[in-house]
Design a protein around this motif. Structure first.
Motif, PDB file in Angstrom:
ATOM      1  N   SER A  93       0.827  -1.209   0.000  1.00  0.00           N
ATOM      2  CA  SER A  93       0.000   0.000   0.000  1.00  0.00           C
ATOM      3  C   SER A  93       0.862   1.261   0.000  1.00  0.00           C
ATOM      4  N   VAL A  94       2.067   1.151  -0.579  1.00  0.00           N
ATOM      5  CA  VAL A  94       3.032   2.244  -0.472  1.00  0.00           C
ATOM      6  C   VAL A  94       2.564   3.545  -1.127  1.00  0.00           C
ATOM      7  N   HIS A  95       1.678   3.469  -2.106  1.00  0.00           N
ATOM      8  CA  HIS A  95       1.205   4.676  -2.780  1.00  0.00           C
ATOM      9  C   HIS A  95      -0.275   4.941  -2.518  1.00  0.00           C
ATOM     10  N   SER A  96      -0.844   4.250  -1.551  1.00  0.00           N
ATOM     11  CA  SER A  96      -2.258   4.459  -1.236  1.00  0.00           C
ATOM     12  C   SER A  96      -2.397   5.623  -0.263  1.00  0.00           C
ATOM     13  N   GLY A  97      -2.137   6.807  -0.765  1.00  0.00           N
ATOM     14  CA  GLY A  97      -2.083   7.976   0.100  1.00  0.00           C
ATOM     15  C   GLY A  97      -3.384   8.370   0.750  1.00  0.00           C
ATOM     16  N   THR A  98      -4.516   7.981   0.183  1.00  0.00           N
ATOM     17  CA  THR A  98      -5.800   8.387   0.769  1.00  0.00           C
ATOM     18  C   THR A  98      -6.721   7.217   1.081  1.00  0.00           C
ATOM     19  N   THR A  99      -6.367   6.006   0.655  1.00  0.00           N
ATOM     20  CA  THR A  99      -7.261   4.858   0.816  1.00  0.00           C
ATOM     21  C   THR A  99      -7.611   4.579   2.275  1.00  0.00           C
ATOM     22  N   THR A 100      -6.614   4.571   3.138  1.00  0.00           N
ATOM     23  CA  THR A 100      -6.860   4.256   4.548  1.00  0.00           C
ATOM     24  C   THR A 100      -6.692   5.465   5.455  1.00  0.00           C
ATOM     25  N   TRP A 101      -6.541   6.634   4.862  1.00  0.00           N
ATOM     26  CA  TRP A 101      -6.294   7.834   5.676  1.00  0.00           C
ATOM     27  C   TRP A 101      -7.402   8.044   6.706  1.00  0.00           C
ATOM     28  N   LEU A 102      -8.664   7.900   6.301  1.00  0.00           N
ATOM     29  CA  LEU A 102      -9.781   8.123   7.218  1.00  0.00           C
ATOM     30  C   LEU A 102     -10.348   6.832   7.802  1.00  0.00           C
ATOM     31  N   THR A 103      -9.790   5.687   7.428  1.00  0.00           N
ATOM     32  CA  THR A 103     -10.301   4.425   7.962  1.00  0.00           C
ATOM     33  C   THR A 103      -9.370   3.802   8.998  1.00  0.00           C
ATOM     34  N   SER A 104      -8.073   4.083   8.863  1.00  0.00           N
ATOM     35  CA  SER A 104      -7.061   3.489   9.759  1.00  0.00           C
ATOM     36  C   SER A 104      -7.191   1.967   9.787  1.00  0.00           C
ATOM     37  N   ALA A 105      -7.512   1.384   8.661  1.00  0.00           N
ATOM     38  CA  ALA A 105      -7.780  -0.048   8.594  1.00  0.00           C
ATOM     39  C   ALA A 105      -6.599  -0.823   8.029  1.00  0.00           C
ATOM     40  N   ASN A 106      -6.473  -2.070   8.451  1.00  0.00           N
ATOM     41  CA  ASN A 106      -5.570  -3.020   7.814  1.00  0.00           C
ATOM     42  C   ASN A 106      -6.354  -3.654   6.673  1.00  0.00           C
ATOM     43  N   VAL A 107      -6.159  -3.175   5.476  1.00  0.00           N
ATOM     44  CA  VAL A 107      -6.972  -3.630   4.347  1.00  0.00           C
ATOM     45  C   VAL A 107      -6.613  -5.047   3.902  1.00  0.00           C
ATOM     46  N   TYR A 108      -5.553  -5.617   4.495  1.00  0.00           N
ATOM     47  CA  TYR A 108      -5.160  -6.988   4.159  1.00  0.00           C
ATOM     48  C   TYR A 108      -5.347  -7.918   5.356  1.00  0.00           C
ATOM     49  N   ARG A 109      -6.235  -7.535   6.288  1.00  0.00           N
ATOM     50  CA  ARG A 109      -6.445  -8.318   7.510  1.00  0.00           C
ATOM     51  C   ARG A 109      -7.146  -9.645   7.249  1.00  0.00           C
ATOM     52  N   LYS A 116      -9.687  -5.293   1.710  1.00  0.00           N
ATOM     53  CA  LYS A 116     -10.962  -5.039   2.370  1.00  0.00           C
ATOM     54  C   LYS A 116     -10.793  -3.862   3.316  1.00  0.00           C
ATOM     55  N   ASN A 117     -11.459  -2.780   3.027  1.00  0.00           N
ATOM     56  CA  ASN A 117     -11.371  -1.587   3.856  1.00  0.00           C
ATOM     57  C   ASN A 117     -12.467  -1.618   4.917  1.00  0.00           C
ATOM     58  N   SER A 118     -12.530  -0.590   5.748  1.00  0.00           N
ATOM     59  CA  SER A 118     -13.582  -0.465   6.750  1.00  0.00           C
ATOM     60  C   SER A 118     -14.178   0.938   6.662  1.00  0.00           C
ATOM     61  N   ILE A 119     -15.092   1.271   7.538  1.00  0.00           N
ATOM     62  CA  ILE A 119     -15.783   2.553   7.472  1.00  0.00           C
ATOM     63  C   ILE A 119     -14.827   3.707   7.767  1.00  0.00           C
ATOM     64  N   GLN A 123     -17.877   9.034   7.705  1.00  0.00           N
ATOM     65  CA  GLN A 123     -19.168   8.351   7.598  1.00  0.00           C
ATOM     66  C   GLN A 123     -19.706   7.944   8.965  1.00  0.00           C
ATOM     67  N   VAL A 124     -18.826   7.696   9.919  1.00  0.00           N
ATOM     68  CA  VAL A 124     -19.272   7.482  11.292  1.00  0.00           C
ATOM     69  C   VAL A 124     -19.945   8.750  11.805  1.00  0.00           C
ATOM     70  N   ALA A 125     -19.303   9.891  11.553  1.00  0.00           N
ATOM     71  CA  ALA A 125     -19.867  11.177  11.980  1.00  0.00           C
ATOM     72  C   ALA A 125     -21.179  11.464  11.278  1.00  0.00           C
ATOM     73  N   ALA A 126     -21.257  11.118   9.991  1.00  0.00           N
ATOM     74  CA  ALA A 126     -22.454  11.433   9.201  1.00  0.00           C
ATOM     75  C   ALA A 126     -23.701  10.747   9.740  1.00  0.00           C
ATOM     76  N   LEU A 154     -12.536   9.949  -0.340  1.00  0.00           N
ATOM     77  CA  LEU A 154     -11.960   9.614   0.960  1.00  0.00           C
ATOM     78  C   LEU A 154     -12.900   8.738   1.776  1.00  0.00           C
ATOM     79  N   ALA A 155     -14.150   8.602   1.334  1.00  0.00           N
ATOM     80  CA  ALA A 155     -15.207   7.984   2.137  1.00  0.00           C
ATOM     81  C   ALA A 155     -15.436   6.516   1.802  1.00  0.00           C
ATOM     82  N   TRP A 156     -15.671   5.729   2.877  1.00  0.00           N
ATOM     83  CA  TRP A 156     -15.981   4.304   2.766  1.00  0.00           C
ATOM     84  C   TRP A 156     -17.132   4.003   3.720  1.00  0.00           C
TER      85      TRP A 156
END
Length: 425
Positions: A93-109, A116-119, A123-126, A154-156
């Motif tokens: 994920s070396v160039h995924s500058g915005t994919t997990t920025w707002l999710t803080s997720a391990n997308v390879y968990r 697989k990303n998370s919310i 969107q939690v705030a929304a 930026l949203a998931w």
């Protein structure tokens, strides 16, 4: 408080009807003083910054403004720089500058899937702050370019599905303030027709659900979740269709705006959306390549620029990019500070704005660039440089703090380990 005036108000006399010019009282219904809503804004960009000239060297309130942030000097009391906040690093994920920025997720968990990303935090705030506004959140984005990573904005959502973002300022303007030339009856008919199509799709899917494999059913269930979300959005649109959209003193954007002009136009629309209380949660995945074009930096791909070494042409381009982005942010902060909401309060004073991205420089995803602006209605320390424990403080701690500060009752987010008590009092 002055009473709101309809845009249709006319001056009658001398046998003619003359329309009034746009007045402050027409921009939105002025509400009585009370609990002023708090807003969240997230601005993410790809490929990091020039680390040598963007991050302050000194701590506290008397830090020297680095060259990359110099255009923000006028507003230094309105924001803080936060250092040493990081999302966990994951190979691939070396160039995924915005994919997990707002999710803080391990997308390879999940070992059974490649990604697989998370919310996302917005969107939690929304789900909470969006209950009282026409749009529960506003997602803005840009045409695909390197350094952003997977995703459409930026949203998931709660299933880790990417949410599409509006990329054209004209479409954003029409969404917020236009009616498409339709009457209330026509608009509601259109919404019902859209719902009818979704109902038909829903029934067709249910009819085949028993005939497919377990893995396929899981995919179908994810798809159904998206359908249900669309249904809720349509129900919301049906209710709000009966309420006239606000009038703003903002011209419809010009066609095909890109680069610096496009970002500035998006910022204008964001301010107008907050001013009219159309939404209280906004995210914007910003462009980079178009900025370099506007700066007349030729033959410099954004990826190459981020891999500068020493004082070569790539670093010169990177520093020019930093300055341009800071100038744009200064423009937005200035507008938010001088613009009053429907309660008569400064937008910036009652907002929290996070500005940064998931990459520091080159492939470094630790200690990412982060500016936190606004006072969030009080209780937020601004005008300082905070440096947290390196590689020990999750970026998710900031997202949790912002959520809690805006009355979103969550106890954790992503890989958070607690709130940032140094910043949020």
């Amino acid at each position: 408080m002055f009473k709101a005036i309809s845009r249709r108000t006319v001056l009658r006399g001398v046998g003619a009807s003359i329309a009034l010019p746009m007045l402050e009282a027409m921009s939105a219904p002025r509400r009585s003083a009370g609990k002023v809503p708090k807003r969240l804004v997230f601005l993410g960009f790809p490929y990091g910054v020039t680390e040598e000239t963007w991050f302050p060297k000194e701590m506290g309130a008397h830090y020297k403004m680095p060259a990359g942030l110099k255009p923000l000097e006028k507003y230094r009391k309105d924001f803080s720089v936060l250092s040493n906040l990081s999302n966990k690093y994951f190979p691939g994920s070396v160039h995924s500058g915005t994919t997990t920025w707002l999710t803080s997720a391990n997308v390879y968990r999940d070992p059974t899937t490649q990604f697989k990303n998370s919310i996302s935090c917005d969107q939690v705030a929304a789900e909470y702050s969006g209950r009282s506004t026409r749009f529960k959140s506003l997602e803005l984005s840009t045409k695909g370019e390197g350094g952003l990573g997977p995703g459409l904005s930026l949203a998931w959502d709660a299933k880790g599905t990417p949410l599409a973002g509006e990329r054209d300022p004209i479409e954003v303007f029409e969404k917020l303030f236009g009616n498409g030339g339709l009457s209330l009856l026509e608009r509601r008919k259109q919404i019902l027709e859209e719902k009818s199509i979704l109902d038909s799709v829903y029934e067709d899917i249910r009819s085949i659900n028993k005939k497919i494999s377990k893995n396929d059913r899981e995919k179908i269930n994810e798809y159904l979740t998206s359908i249900r979300s669309m249904e809720l959005d349509l129900k919301r649109a049906y209710v709000w269709a009966g309420k006239e959209k606000p009038k703003v003193n903002l011209q419809k954007p010009e066609a095909q705006l890109t680069g610096i002009a496009g970002i500035r136009s998006m910022y204008d629309l964001m301010v107008a959306a907050m001013q009219t209380d159309s939404t209280r949660v906004i995210s914007y995945r910003q462009p980079l390549g178009a900025i370099l074009n506007d700066l007349d930096i030729k033959n410099m791909p954004t990826h190459s620029m981020s891999h500068y070494k020493g004082f070569d042409a790539r670093r010169e381009a990177s520093e020019a990019r930093d300055k341009a982005q800071s100038e744009l942010l200064a423009y937005l902060l200035g507008k938010m500070k001088s613009t009053k909401d429907v309660y008569g309060r400064s937008l910036l004073d009652h907002s929290l704005l996070a500005y940064g991205g998931g990459i520091r420089c080159v492939h470094d995803q630790m200690n990412t660039p982060l500016i936190l602006a606004g006072r969030g209605g009080g209780g937020v320390k601004t005008g300082q440089h905070f440096a947290f424990k390196s590689r020990e403080t999750p970026l998710a701690n900031l997202w949790l703090s912002m959520l809690n500060h805006t009355a979103v009752p969550v106890e954790s987010f992503g890989d958070s380990s607690g709130r940032l008590g140094e910043v949020f009092t």
